[in-house]
Motif scaffolding. Structure first.
Motif, PDB file in Angstrom:
ATOM      1  N   GLU A   4       0.841  -1.177   0.000  1.00  0.00           N
ATOM      2  CA  GLU A   4       0.000   0.000   0.000  1.00  0.00           C
ATOM      3  C   GLU A   4       0.884   1.238   0.000  1.00  0.00           C
ATOM      4  O   GLU A   4       1.988   1.241   0.529  1.00  0.00           O
ATOM      5  N   ALA A   5       0.386   2.253  -0.621  1.00  0.00           N
ATOM      6  CA  ALA A   5       1.139   3.496  -0.661  1.00  0.00           C
ATOM      7  C   ALA A   5       1.274   4.047   0.749  1.00  0.00           C
ATOM      8  O   ALA A   5       0.296   4.213   1.466  1.00  0.00           O
ATOM      9  N   VAL A   6       2.488   4.294   1.145  1.00  0.00           N
ATOM     10  CA  VAL A   6       2.738   4.816   2.478  1.00  0.00           C
ATOM     11  C   VAL A   6       2.505   6.319   2.459  1.00  0.00           C
ATOM     12  O   VAL A   6       3.086   7.042   1.663  1.00  0.00           O
ATOM     13  N   VAL A   7       1.612   6.746   3.287  1.00  0.00           N
ATOM     14  CA  VAL A   7       1.279   8.157   3.359  1.00  0.00           C
ATOM     15  C   VAL A   7       1.908   8.713   4.623  1.00  0.00           C
ATOM     16  O   VAL A   7       1.730   8.170   5.704  1.00  0.00           O
ATOM     17  N   GLU A   8       2.642   9.762   4.464  1.00  0.00           N
ATOM     18  CA  GLU A   8       3.243  10.377   5.631  1.00  0.00           C
ATOM     19  C   GLU A   8       2.151  10.965   6.521  1.00  0.00           C
ATOM     20  O   GLU A   8       1.108  11.409   6.045  1.00  0.00           O
ATOM     21  N   PHE A   9       2.422  10.938   7.792  1.00  0.00           N
ATOM     22  CA  PHE A   9       1.451  11.402   8.779  1.00  0.00           C
ATOM     23  C   PHE A   9       1.067  12.856   8.527  1.00  0.00           C
ATOM     24  O   PHE A   9      -0.109  13.208   8.531  1.00  0.00           O
ATOM     25  N   ARG A  10       2.064  13.681   8.261  1.00  0.00           N
ATOM     26  CA  ARG A  10       1.811  15.114   8.052  1.00  0.00           C
ATOM     27  C   ARG A  10       0.887  15.323   6.852  1.00  0.00           C
ATOM     28  O   ARG A  10      -0.082  16.084   6.921  1.00  0.00           O
TER      29      ARG A  10
END
Length: 106
Positions: free
Chosen positions: A39-45
């Motif tokens: 899955e595409a890792v989405v940064e928290f920010r």
């Protein structure tokens, strides 16, 4: 001593099928193995900025407009921000509320 002439059910010099299976797995391990899609890792920010407005931070978390970027930095430095499932918004909100309590103490 073994009884002579009595069948005990064992195979003399038999094959260890577990070891044979392990050897076969080593041979075929890399072949025809589908790689799981990551899955595409989405940064928290980025996730926070896309899904939560400044109104949420001001009204619900009771932060000043100037504090919002610092608060997001504070949250993103926590290892738990990586582990939060990004598709469950309630978990993210609970995390933000807990971090706000710690942020206000500091």
């Amino acid at each position: 001593p073994k009884p002579i002439g009595v069948y005990t059910g064992e195979i003399i010099n038999g094959i260890d099928f577990v070891k044979v299976g392990e050897k076969l797995m080593v041979l075929f391990k890399g072949q025809n193995q589908k790689t799981p899609k990551k899955e595409a890792v989405v940064e928290f920010r980025n996730y926070i900025e896309r899904n939560f407005s400044n109104d949420f931070f001001v009204n619900k978390l009771e932060l000043n407009e100037k504090e919002i970027p610092f608060f997001i930095d504070f949250c993103s430095k926590d290892f738990a921000s990586i582990q939060i499932p990004k598709n469950n918004e309630l978990d993210v909100i609970e995390f933000l509320i807990e971090k706000r309590k710690k942020y206000k103490i500091n």
